[in-house]
Motif scaffolding. Structure first.
Motif, mmCIF file in Angstrom:
data_model
loop_
_atom_site.group_PDB
_atom_site.id
_atom_site.type_symbol
_atom_site.label_atom_id
_atom_site.label_comp_id
_atom_site.label_asym_id
_atom_site.label_seq_id
_atom_site.Cartn_x
_atom_site.Cartn_y
_atom_site.Cartn_z
ATOM 1 N N PRO A 241 7.467 10.667 -2.616
ATOM 2 C CA PRO A 241 6.823 10.138 -3.818
ATOM 3 C C PRO A 241 5.544 10.931 -4.098
ATOM 4 C CG PRO A 241 6.411 8.711 -1.948
ATOM 5 C CD PRO A 241 7.386 9.745 -1.484
ATOM 6 N N ALA A 242 5.264 11.143 -5.364
ATOM 7 C CA ALA A 242 4.075 11.931 -5.699
ATOM 8 C C ALA A 242 3.367 11.315 -6.892
ATOM 9 C CB ALA A 242 4.472 13.356 -6.019
ATOM 10 N N ILE A 243 2.064 11.378 -6.855
ATOM 11 C CA ILE A 243 1.272 10.910 -7.986
ATOM 12 C C ILE A 243 0.491 12.104 -8.527
ATOM 13 C CG2 ILE A 243 -0.698 10.153 -6.549
ATOM 14 C CD1 ILE A 243 -0.621 7.661 -8.630
ATOM 15 N N GLY B 265 0.830 -1.204 0.000
ATOM 16 C CA GLY B 265 0.000 0.000 0.000
ATOM 17 C C GLY B 265 0.861 1.248 0.000
ATOM 18 N N PRO B 266 0.213 2.410 0.113
ATOM 19 C CA PRO B 266 0.946 3.667 -0.062
ATOM 20 C C PRO B 266 1.726 4.133 1.159
ATOM 21 C CG PRO B 266 -1.376 4.083 0.242
ATOM 22 C CD PRO B 266 -1.240 2.602 0.199
ATOM 23 N N GLY B 267 1.548 3.506 2.300
ATOM 24 C CA GLY B 267 2.354 3.920 3.458
ATOM 25 C C GLY B 267 1.634 3.773 4.785
ATOM 26 N N ASN C 180 3.278 11.978 -0.904
ATOM 27 C CA ASN C 180 3.229 11.188 0.338
ATOM 28 C C ASN C 180 1.812 10.737 0.697
ATOM 29 O OD1 ASN C 180 6.027 11.365 0.865
ATOM 30 N ND2 ASN C 180 5.726 13.444 1.631
ATOM 31 N N VAL C 181 1.147 10.192 -0.272
ATOM 32 C CA VAL C 181 -0.235 9.765 -0.091
ATOM 33 C C VAL C 181 -0.386 8.881 1.151
ATOM 34 C CG1 VAL C 181 -2.072 8.344 -1.092
ATOM 35 C CG2 VAL C 181 -0.755 9.891 -2.546
ATOM 36 N N SER C 182 -1.353 9.193 1.952
ATOM 37 C CA SER C 182 -1.752 8.409 3.136
ATOM 38 C C SER C 182 -0.774 8.497 4.295
ATOM 39 C CB SER C 182 -2.002 6.932 2.786
ATOM 40 O OG SER C 182 -0.793 6.198 2.845
ATOM 41 N N LYS D 280 6.427 -4.673 -1.699
ATOM 42 C CA LYS D 280 6.534 -3.590 -2.684
ATOM 43 C C LYS D 280 5.528 -2.509 -2.367
ATOM 44 C CE LYS D 280 7.763 -6.466 -6.636
ATOM 45 N NZ LYS D 280 8.689 -5.530 -7.248
ATOM 46 N N ALA D 281 5.897 -1.274 -2.630
ATOM 47 C CA ALA D 281 4.990 -0.151 -2.385
ATOM 48 C C ALA D 281 3.725 -0.320 -3.216
ATOM 49 C CB ALA D 281 5.674 1.151 -2.739
ATOM 50 N N GLY D 282 2.608 0.146 -2.682
ATOM 51 C CA GLY D 282 1.356 0.144 -3.440
ATOM 52 C C GLY D 282 0.912 -1.257 -3.780
ATOM 53 N N ASP D 283 0.612 -1.441 -5.048
ATOM 54 C CA ASP D 283 0.224 -2.767 -5.541
ATOM 55 C C ASP D 283 1.383 -3.311 -6.370
ATOM 56 O OD1 ASP D 283 -2.272 -4.640 -6.163
ATOM 57 O OD2 ASP D 283 -1.047 -4.429 -7.968
ATOM 58 N N PRO D 284 1.755 -4.577 -6.131
ATOM 59 C CA PRO D 284 2.940 -5.079 -6.846
ATOM 60 C C PRO D 284 2.726 -5.175 -8.353
ATOM 61 C CG PRO D 284 1.927 -6.817 -5.512
ATOM 62 C CD PRO D 284 1.211 -5.546 -5.178
ATOM 63 N N THR D 285 1.466 -5.172 -8.778
ATOM 64 C CA THR D 285 1.219 -5.349 -10.218
ATOM 65 C C THR D 285 1.238 -4.025 -10.976
ATOM 66 O OG1 THR D 285 -1.179 -5.091 -10.201
ATOM 67 C CG2 THR D 285 -0.321 -7.262 -9.613
ATOM 68 N N VAL D 286 1.405 -2.912 -10.248
ATOM 69 C CA VAL D 286 1.413 -1.617 -10.926
ATOM 70 C C VAL D 286 2.835 -1.055 -10.906
ATOM 71 C CG1 VAL D 286 0.486 0.735 -10.923
ATOM 72 C CG2 VAL D 286 -0.975 -1.188 -10.253
ATOM 73 N N PHE D 287 3.439 -0.949 -12.060
ATOM 74 C CA PHE D 287 4.813 -0.457 -12.182
ATOM 75 C C PHE D 287 5.707 -1.058 -11.094
ATOM 76 C CE2 PHE D 287 2.134 3.169 -13.796
ATOM 77 C CZ PHE D 287 2.294 2.841 -15.127
ATOM 78 N N ILE E 21 -3.023 -1.721 -2.108
ATOM 79 C CA ILE E 21 -3.702 -0.523 -2.590
ATOM 80 C C ILE E 21 -2.698 0.347 -3.320
ATOM 81 C CG2 ILE E 21 -4.852 1.600 -1.861
ATOM 82 C CD1 ILE E 21 -6.243 0.020 0.277
ATOM 83 N N THR E 22 -2.948 0.546 -4.597
ATOM 84 C CA THR E 22 -2.007 1.319 -5.388
ATOM 85 C C THR E 22 -2.138 2.807 -5.061
ATOM 86 O OG1 THR E 22 -1.172 1.616 -7.624
ATOM 87 C CG2 THR E 22 -3.564 1.587 -7.370
ATOM 88 N N ALA E 23 -1.057 3.545 -5.323
ATOM 89 C CA ALA E 23 -1.027 4.976 -4.982
ATOM 90 C C ALA E 23 -2.237 5.704 -5.559
ATOM 91 C CB ALA E 23 0.274 5.589 -5.483
HETATM 92 N N1 SAH Z 1 3.547 -0.236 -7.157
HETATM 93 C C1 SAH Z 1 3.404 1.132 -6.757
HETATM 94 C C2 SAH Z 1 4.007 2.074 -7.767
HETATM 95 C C3 SAH Z 1 5.484 1.947 -7.894
HETATM 96 S S1 SAH Z 1 6.135 3.151 -8.975
HETATM 97 C C4 SAH Z 1 1.937 1.426 -6.526
HETATM 98 O O1 SAH Z 1 1.099 0.603 -6.884
HETATM 99 O O2 SAH Z 1 1.622 2.475 -5.980
HETATM 100 C C5 SAH Z 1 6.585 4.415 -7.837
HETATM 101 C C6 SAH Z 1 5.662 5.590 -7.990
HETATM 102 O O3 SAH Z 1 4.441 5.320 -7.331
HETATM 103 C C7 SAH Z 1 6.168 6.849 -7.347
HETATM 104 O O4 SAH Z 1 7.060 7.556 -8.185
HETATM 105 C C8 SAH Z 1 4.891 7.614 -7.158
HETATM 106 O O5 SAH Z 1 4.467 8.195 -8.364
HETATM 107 C C9 SAH Z 1 3.924 6.504 -6.823
HETATM 108 N N2 SAH Z 1 3.764 6.332 -5.373
HETATM 109 C C10 SAH Z 1 3.997 5.237 -4.659
HETATM 110 N N3 SAH Z 1 3.715 5.430 -3.347
HETATM 111 C C11 SAH Z 1 3.248 6.680 -3.252
HETATM 112 C C12 SAH Z 1 2.795 7.488 -2.183
HETATM 113 N N4 SAH Z 1 2.724 7.029 -0.938
HETATM 114 N N5 SAH Z 1 2.413 8.746 -2.451
HETATM 115 C C13 SAH Z 1 2.444 9.226 -3.712
HETATM 116 N N6 SAH Z 1 2.886 8.528 -4.759
HETATM 117 C C14 SAH Z 1 3.281 7.255 -4.542
#
Ligand code: SAH
Length: 465
Positions: free
Chosen positions: A440-442, A225-227, A412-414, A301-308, A331-333
């Motif tokens: 990190p920023a989306i 997840g995002p953090g 820094n989502v979440s 892995k950060a977020g969802d492992p299937t996304v980038f 949960i993806t970013a």
């Molecule tokens: N697998 C991750 C994405 C990995 S690519 C996912 O599903 O979220 C890394 C990018 O994800 C970062 O450059 C940023 O654009 C985004 N990202 C990941 N965590 C984030 C967070 N907590 N806040 C904002 N952007 C985030």
């Protein structure tokens, strides 16, 4: 290196020493550790040398060394503490083909004797080429302290047990068996019950290792997840609870790592976008290495492992090594970010599809279907889009996108330091440069935070230019 360390075969061969005083005794104490044939020549010798001779440990000849005494001799020591006499006997030994050491005379010696840590058959030799005897003594003391006294005994008995250990797979499993034996179970058994306890200890230890070998390793590829730890799935928490090894990304927060099993080994495989990175191939190898040891590896892995997430490379590596794996979604970013601006990723009558795009790929700034994205109502979540913002902005405007299209950047989502920046396509740059985001920023193209929606819509066009 002016002197090359070797271990010379001396068993049953002659080592000759000339001298009977302190220097001779110091050398003899080392030489007598070997199974060589030791012969000492001296007019006069210390009592200790006489008693070694009486015990059959060496042959003592009560006269000065003469021609013929160093025939068939591997090593010769001149230890008379008398330069003239040492030179005389060294010349004889040289002529008779022996390698010569003159005590305290590095320059005229063929070889030097290192400081030795003796856990026969394990022997550590330390040399400083005469430069720093103090250093050699310190290193010797450190190594002495590190190697259990029983190590030699354990190594001898261990050698006879080697074939039995063939039942363990090569590599990590076998290494862990031997290291447990030499440094933990073995010394403990000798201390408690003596030599006779060694073989039973080996047998018990082997049984234990055979049992754990049957437990095959496994890899969970888990989305963190995002953090915010509350945005972990229960499956992810359970996986962390069971992990032997956690290999995580740079973006995984410390709060989430805290949830890993206390005994788990935590490895940071952090990859910074443009900074020093651990190569993907090395990460793949690391995952496989730990799983092959029979460990439960959580690849977090950060977020969802299937996304980038470069997930497929890691799955391929597991498949190639015959390791079982499972993907635990996260949960993806984009999902977490859109929730925090009170919007939907898709909305009836606005957008029936949403794109997750990356700002850059392996070739540089990533290209997309800009014409389609430039249409009214399109929504895209841009990952890794900080550095490429100006490029994306330019491409979209070039393809006819409305400059007033809302754009929202969420950093820094979440996390506690989350920051939401609402802007428009026209203002994306310089807004981003001004914001100088570190986390990190989306970026959402086509979405504004719910409350600010009206504001963005009503901005006069000239302000957007
Ligand atoms: N697998 C991750 C994405 C990995 S690519 C996912 O599903 O979220 C890394 C990018 O994800 C970062 O450059 C940023 O654009 C985004 N990202 C990941 N965590 C984030 C967070 N907590 N806040 C904002 N952007 C985030």
């Amino acid at each position: 290196m002016d002197h090359f360390p070797v271990f010379m075969a001396v068993s049953g061969r002659r080592i000759v020493l000339s001298g009977g005083g302190d220097a001779a005794m110091a050398k003899l104490r080392l030489i007598l550790k070997t199974t060589a044939n030791v012969v000492v020549y001296a007019d006069d010798a210390a009592a200790e040398i006489h008693s070694w001779a009486a015990d059959g440990k060496l042959t003592f000849v009560a006269r000065a060394m003469q021609t013929g005494d160093a025939v068939d001799t591997v090593l010769f020591y001149a230890a008379n503490e008398d330069d003239v006499e040492d030179a005389r006997v060294a010349a004889i030994a040289h002529a008779e083909g022996a390698q010569v050491n003159i005590v305290d005379n590095l320059h005229d010696s063929d070889f030097i004797t290192p400081a030795i840590v003796d856990r026969d058959p394990v022997v550590v030799a330390i040399g400083t080429e005469g430069a720093a005897p103090v250093l050699a003594r310190k290193i010797k003391a450190d190594i002495e302290a590190q190697l259990p006294v029983s190590l030699g005994l354990l190594a001898k008995i261990g050698k006879t047990f080697r074939h039995a250990v063939d039942v363990l797979p090569m590599g990590g499993k076998r290494r862990s068996f031997w290291s447990e034996f030499y440094f933990n179970a073995g010394p403990k058994a000798v201390d408690a019950e003596g030599k006779s306890a060694v073989i039973p200890t080996l047998a018990t230890l082997l049984d234990k290792h055979i049992m754990t070998t049957e437990k095959a390793g496994h890899v969970d590829l888990v989305g963190a997840g995002p953090g915010d730890p509350e945005l972990l799935t229960l499956k992810a928490r359970n996986a962390l609870d069971k992990a032997d090894v956690v290999i995580h990304d740079r973006l995984v927060t410390p709060e989430i790592l805290e949830l890993a099993r206390r005994e788990a080994t935590i490895i940071d495989a952090g990859k910074t976008g443009f900074g020093p990175a651990m190569a993907q191939g090395d990460i793949d190898a690391l995952i496989v290495e730990h799983a092959l040891k029979g460990h439960h590896v959580v690849r977090l892995k950060a977020g969802d492992p299937t996304v980038f997430g470069r997930l497929d490379e890691e799955i391929d590596a597991c498949d190639a090594a015959g390791i079982s794996w499972r993907v635990v979604p996260g949960i993806t970013a984009a999902s977490a970010a859109v929730a925090n601006i009170g919007q939907s990723l898709t909305k009836r009558d606005r957008n029936s599809s949403v794109r997750f795009i990356t700002g850059h790929d392996t070739k540089g700034y990533a290209d997309h279907d800009w014409r389609a994205l430039a249409q009214n109502g399109e929504v895209a979540a841009i990952y890794m889009g900080k550095k490429s913002a100006r490029f994306i902005q330019g491409r979209l405007l070039m393809h006819g996108a409305n400059p007033a299209t809302p754009v929202t950047i969420i950093e820094n989502v979440s996390r506690t330091d989350q920051q939401i920046i609402a802007t428009t396509l026209a203002e994306l740059e310089p807004t981003l440069t001004r914001a100088n985001l570190r986390g990190p920023a989306i970026t959402f193209y086509g979405l504004a935070p719910r409350a600010a929606l009206d504001v963005a819509d009503t901005l006069p066009l000239e302000e957007l230019a």
